[in-house]
Design a protein around this motif. Sequence first.
Motif, PDB file in Angstrom:
ATOM      1  N   HIS A  89       0.825  -1.208   0.000  1.00  0.00           N
ATOM      2  CA  HIS A  89       0.000   0.000   0.000  1.00  0.00           C
ATOM      3  C   HIS A  89       0.861   1.261   0.000  1.00  0.00           C
ATOM      4  O   HIS A  89       0.533   2.252  -0.673  1.00  0.00           O
ATOM      5  N   THR A  90       1.962   1.227   0.754  1.00  0.00           N
ATOM      6  CA  THR A  90       2.863   2.387   0.774  1.00  0.00           C
ATOM      7  C   THR A  90       3.487   2.607  -0.598  1.00  0.00           C
ATOM      8  O   THR A  90       3.575   3.739  -1.084  1.00  0.00           O
ATOM      9  N   GLY A  91       3.928   1.532  -1.230  1.00  0.00           N
ATOM     10  CA  GLY A  91       4.510   1.649  -2.561  1.00  0.00           C
ATOM     11  C   GLY A  91       3.507   2.167  -3.577  1.00  0.00           C
ATOM     12  O   GLY A  91       3.837   3.017  -4.408  1.00  0.00           O
ATOM     13  N   LEU A  92       2.275   1.685  -3.507  1.00  0.00           N
ATOM     14  CA  LEU A  92       1.240   2.170  -4.420  1.00  0.00           C
ATOM     15  C   LEU A  92       0.944   3.644  -4.184  1.00  0.00           C
ATOM     16  O   LEU A  92       0.705   4.402  -5.127  1.00  0.00           O
ATOM     17  N   ALA A  93       0.970   4.064  -2.911  1.00  0.00           N
ATOM     18  CA  ALA A  93       0.753   5.488  -2.609  1.00  0.00           C
ATOM     19  C   ALA A  93       1.841   6.353  -3.225  1.00  0.00           C
ATOM     20  O   ALA A  93       1.585   7.491  -3.645  1.00  0.00           O
ATOM     21  N   MET A  94       3.075   5.839  -3.298  1.00  0.00           N
ATOM     22  CA  MET A  94       4.160   6.569  -3.952  1.00  0.00           C
ATOM     23  C   MET A  94       3.886   6.765  -5.446  1.00  0.00           C
ATOM     24  O   MET A  94       4.454   7.650  -6.086  1.00  0.00           O
TER      25      MET A  94
ATOM     26  N   GLY B 174       0.681   7.134  -6.502  1.00  0.00           N
ATOM     27  CA  GLY B 174      -0.628   7.765  -6.601  1.00  0.00           C
ATOM     28  C   GLY B 174      -1.737   6.781  -6.906  1.00  0.00           C
ATOM     29  O   GLY B 174      -2.762   7.155  -7.488  1.00  0.00           O
ATOM     30  N   LEU B 175      -1.560   5.517  -6.522  1.00  0.00           N
ATOM     31  CA  LEU B 175      -2.546   4.474  -6.817  1.00  0.00           C
ATOM     32  C   LEU B 175      -3.217   3.995  -5.532  1.00  0.00           C
ATOM     33  O   LEU B 175      -2.519   3.598  -4.587  1.00  0.00           O
ATOM     34  N   PRO B 176      -4.538   3.985  -5.478  1.00  0.00           N
ATOM     35  CA  PRO B 176      -5.226   3.450  -4.301  1.00  0.00           C
ATOM     36  C   PRO B 176      -5.246   1.928  -4.349  1.00  0.00           C
ATOM     37  O   PRO B 176      -5.278   1.335  -5.437  1.00  0.00           O
ATOM     38  N   PRO B 177      -5.246   1.251  -3.204  1.00  0.00           N
ATOM     39  CA  PRO B 177      -5.364  -0.214  -3.206  1.00  0.00           C
ATOM     40  C   PRO B 177      -6.754  -0.636  -3.648  1.00  0.00           C
ATOM     41  O   PRO B 177      -7.733   0.073  -3.423  1.00  0.00           O
ATOM     42  N   LEU B 178      -6.844  -1.785  -4.286  1.00  0.00           N
ATOM     43  CA  LEU B 178      -8.124  -2.322  -4.738  1.00  0.00           C
ATOM     44  C   LEU B 178      -8.519  -3.518  -3.893  1.00  0.00           C
ATOM     45  O   LEU B 178      -7.662  -4.301  -3.463  1.00  0.00           O
ATOM     46  N   SER B 179      -9.818  -3.664  -3.675  1.00  0.00           N
ATOM     47  CA  SER B 179     -10.320  -4.797  -2.902  1.00  0.00           C
ATOM     48  C   SER B 179     -10.886  -5.896  -3.793  1.00  0.00           C
ATOM     49  O   SER B 179     -11.146  -6.998  -3.330  1.00  0.00           O
ATOM     50  N   HIS B 180     -11.090  -5.586  -5.086  1.00  0.00           N
ATOM     51  CA  HIS B 180     -11.557  -6.596  -6.032  1.00  0.00           C
ATOM     52  C   HIS B 180     -11.060  -6.215  -7.420  1.00  0.00           C
ATOM     53  O   HIS B 180     -10.715  -5.071  -7.678  1.00  0.00           O
ATOM     54  N   ILE B 181     -11.013  -7.209  -8.285  1.00  0.00           N
ATOM     55  CA  ILE B 181     -10.493  -6.959  -9.625  1.00  0.00           C
ATOM     56  C   ILE B 181     -11.109  -7.953 -10.610  1.00  0.00           C
ATOM     57  O   ILE B 181     -11.452  -9.060 -10.213  1.00  0.00           O
TER      58      ILE B 181
END
Length: 536
Positions: free
Chosen positions: A522-527, A529-536
């Motif tokens: 989650h920290t890497g994705l925040a770097m 600018g991407l929010p975490p996803l709960s489904h895909i």
Amino acid sequence: MATGRLGVEETLGALNAALGPGGPVWFKETRARHLHARDFLAPRRALQARFGDGQVPERVFHAVAVLQGPGVAPVLRCAPTPAGLALQLQRSAVFERVLGAVEAYAAPAAPATPGLRVLLHCPALRASPCVLRLSQLRAVLVADHLARALHAQGVSIRLVPAVRDPHMSTFLQHLQVDWPATSERAETETLRSQALAELSPAGDRGALPPGVLGSVCLKDLLEQRGRTAGYDPNLDNCLVTEDLLSVLAELRAALLHWPEAATPDAGADSCMVVHVVSCEEEFQQQKLDLLWWKLDDQAPLRQKHLVCGSVKVAGAPGTLTAPEYYELRHAQVCKASALKHSRDLTEDPAWTETFRVLSVATIKFEMLSTAPQSQLVLALADSSISTKGTKSGTFVMYNCARLATLFEGYKHSMEQGLYPPFPPVSSLDFSLLHDEGEWLLLFNSILPFPDLLSQAAALDCTALGLHITARTEMVCKSLVKLSMDFSSYYNRVHILGEPRPHLFGQMFARLQLLQAVREVLHTGLAMLGLPPLSHI
């Protein structure tokens, strides 16, 4: 129990110090086949060069055996092998130290230089999105990622230009790029007066095109500081326009009106201007640098160029614009989802944001996984957005969703009474983590992550010359590697086992490990600018 964050760099420093005077010898292992037997290695040839006959003195073995210090991981054993001096850590103790303080490993290892200010300038943001080239899009994404990394490091930053085109602002929002916007134009009168005084003589001012004030000679500045720094020797004259003065005025205002609360007691010399430009824009930006010094005695002493390499599209002409690229990836994401779920979900509001995030993730991982200075070749085939392709942004987001599903599954089972509530972390037995995949996740992804965040934000403020490099590819590469290791582990190991009390200890230890994986992800994705996803 010992406290404090363990660090790879700290451990390597202590190991090299134990060898005595000389350059660094030890390195950290990363390959699974080597981690069976060792975590660090001092290669045999390097030891032969250090000690002549290759015989490691007994004092070195003793020093390594009692190795300690801030951030130094505890040593289990150190022994000579055909490959060199092999060292293995006390793995259960390392698990306990790291997983007992997960938050410390999702933050940069060290704060930035006190008082450092960085003005990030991305000229591509003055363009209209409909004509934004892929190389300019790459510069925009690099600048946004670098800004986030610097901010996380505690650096005071300003972003220029403030976007005036509302269509560009909307496009940046689609791309999850956090950049300021304004409807105002910077005041140019001060610079205009100075420019008029510096203009080269012209016989007929009326012959100049509208908006052009005249020409300024840059040869003197080029001789003083330009040639040795790496400026193009052909920069002899600059045509001064109202638009060019507006650009300089905005840069000047951003530099002079820095929020004092963010940088108390910061002097003018503590600011570095970094122009993040595509290779096509660099020549014009060099002109702007010299013109700024020419017209403004308060111009910064340090101006650096982070030049992004060209972007080529494999098997297609290079005419694709940034919005067309986004629409292409978005259509591919929707198509892949329809194939996976056997129905079209594009009209379902619950999936609209998911498709947008997946499209942006695909683009950002493509644009940012290569060192910014290198040329980038894009493959536009549908396979680029598959969740089965292990190097795509979609694959990373897929594994982010798998983690969310895992923890949601545990929560649901706990509410049904199948599992007990999560116990205090201090009560967990991490010696139950003995699967090779568990050590791979901790040692290769979680433990080094703070150092990686610091390196991703590292800018050499004292380097000579015009150009500067950045390691903006590091976060993407680390998240891909983390996702690959997690996927392999998750496919092989059943985390939420049978609800039997004698199995709960190992299950909770594994869940705490995967909680650390999720924090890092989650920290890497925040770097990015991407929010975490709960489904895909």
